[in-house]
Design a protein around this motif. Structure first.
Motif, short mmCIF file in Angstrom:
data_model
loop_
_atom_site.label_atom_id
_atom_site.label_comp_id
_atom_site.label_asym_id
_atom_site.label_seq_id
_atom_site.Cartn_x
_atom_site.Cartn_y
_atom_site.Cartn_z
N PRO A 10 0.82 -1.21 0.00
CA PRO A 10 0.00 0.00 0.00
C PRO A 10 0.86 1.27 0.00
CG PRO A 10 -0.81 -1.56 1.64
CD PRO A 10 0.47 -2.11 1.10
N LEU A 11 2.04 1.19 0.59
CA LEU A 11 2.94 2.35 0.61
C LEU A 11 3.44 2.67 -0.80
CD1 LEU A 11 4.66 1.27 3.87
CD2 LEU A 11 3.51 3.47 3.58
N LEU A 12 3.82 1.65 -1.56
CA LEU A 12 4.25 1.86 -2.94
C LEU A 12 3.10 2.42 -3.77
CD1 LEU A 12 6.02 1.64 -5.46
CD2 LEU A 12 5.38 -0.78 -5.60
N LEU A 13 1.92 1.84 -3.63
CA LEU A 13 0.77 2.31 -4.41
C LEU A 13 0.45 3.77 -4.07
CD1 LEU A 13 -1.50 -0.85 -4.26
CD2 LEU A 13 -0.08 -0.06 -6.17
N SER A 32 1.67 6.08 5.83
CA SER A 32 2.88 5.88 6.63
C SER A 32 2.52 5.56 8.08
CB SER A 32 3.75 7.14 6.57
OG SER A 32 4.20 7.37 5.26
N LEU A 33 3.48 4.95 8.78
CA LEU A 33 3.29 4.53 10.16
C LEU A 33 3.98 5.51 11.11
CD1 LEU A 33 2.18 2.27 12.04
CD2 LEU A 33 4.40 1.13 11.77
N HIS A 34 3.24 6.01 12.07
CA HIS A 34 3.79 6.91 13.09
C HIS A 34 4.45 6.05 14.17
CE1 HIS A 34 3.69 9.94 16.35
NE2 HIS A 34 3.75 10.81 15.36
N TRP A 35 5.41 6.61 14.89
CA TRP A 35 6.11 5.84 15.94
C TRP A 35 5.16 5.33 17.02
CZ3 TRP A 35 5.66 7.30 20.93
CH2 TRP A 35 5.31 8.62 21.18
N ASN A 36 4.00 5.99 17.19
CA ASN A 36 3.07 5.55 18.23
C ASN A 36 2.16 4.40 17.77
OD1 ASN A 36 1.03 6.72 16.66
ND2 ASN A 36 0.75 8.47 18.03
N GLY A 37 2.36 3.92 16.54
CA GLY A 37 1.59 2.79 16.03
C GLY A 37 0.40 3.17 15.18
N ASN A 38 0.04 4.45 15.15
CA ASN A 38 -1.07 4.91 14.31
C ASN A 38 -0.58 5.14 12.89
OD1 ASN A 38 -2.86 5.01 16.49
ND2 ASN A 38 -2.32 7.11 16.99
N ARG A 39 -1.46 4.87 11.94
CA ARG A 39 -1.16 5.17 10.54
C ARG A 39 -1.66 6.56 10.19
NH1 ARG A 39 1.89 2.00 7.56
NH2 ARG A 39 1.91 -0.13 8.29
N TYR A 40 -0.90 7.26 9.38
CA TYR A 40 -1.38 8.51 8.80
C TYR A 40 -2.52 8.13 7.87
CZ TYR A 40 2.99 10.79 10.30
OH TYR A 40 4.03 11.32 11.04
#
Length: 182
Positions: free
Chosen positions: A15-18, A167-175
């Motif tokens: 999903p990041l590449l897409l 993207s993944l935030h350090w706290n585990g949440n996704r943007y």
């Protein structure tokens, strides 16, 4: 009889590449960022990294940002979990208002809106705040500045970048995009 003919079945793109391809197709220049590890440390492996999940994987950082699909494919083949950085300012035609909830930005933003009215624009939720995407005025050079609109509100423009969904935030949440929640 089964035999190995050397072909490799293409894996499903991440999903990041897409997402990175989608941003590039909008004309937004992208580049890979170090993602956080599952334990909250940074993939850069520096102890006590101050920018977990938010700093460039490439040697030239934001200066390497591109819309060139071959390069984007190569980066996310090398680093399939890399977070996505989008260059801001005239290079991508966007300015981003970065509202940091953990630094008082939400309160400052509410005060700003009470004085000036609500701004309706493309918005992403970050790990601890919001990113408001605005069109960069043509021929106007806007500088990136911390606390530029109020406490906890930064402006990301010339020479800057933001971390983009999913993207993944350090706290585990996704943007994520606000529009995806409706």
């Amino acid at each position: 009889m089964d035999f190995d003919d050397g072909r490799v079945e293409e894996l499903t793109p991440s999903p990041l590449l897409l997402a990175a391809i989608g941003y590039a197709e909008k004309g937004w220049k992208v580049f890979p960022l170090h993602p956080p590890n599952l334990d909250g440390t940074c993939s850069c492996m520096k102890s006590r990294c101050p920018d977990v999940g938010k700093h460039p994987r490439t040697e030239h950082g934001v200066k390497a940002a591109t819309t060139e699909l071959e390069t984007i494919h190569q980066w996310w083949t090398w680093w399939p979990q890399a977070n996505i950085g989008i260059a801001t300012g005239s290079t991508s035609g966007i300015v981003v208002i970065d509202i940091d909830g953990d630094r008082g930005g939400i309160e400052s933003w509410q005060e700003f809106q009470d004085m000036h009215g609500r701004i309706e624009t493309l918005t992403s939720k970050t790990g601890a705040g919001l990113h408001l995407y605005l069109i960069c005025p043509v021929g106007v050079s806007l500088k990136s500045v911390s606390n530029g609109i109020g406490v906890g509100i930064d402006v990301r423009a010339e020479g800057g970048y933001v971390v983009a969904p999913p993207s993944l935030h350090w706290n585990g949440n996704r943007y994520r995009w606000e529009a995806e929640e409706e």
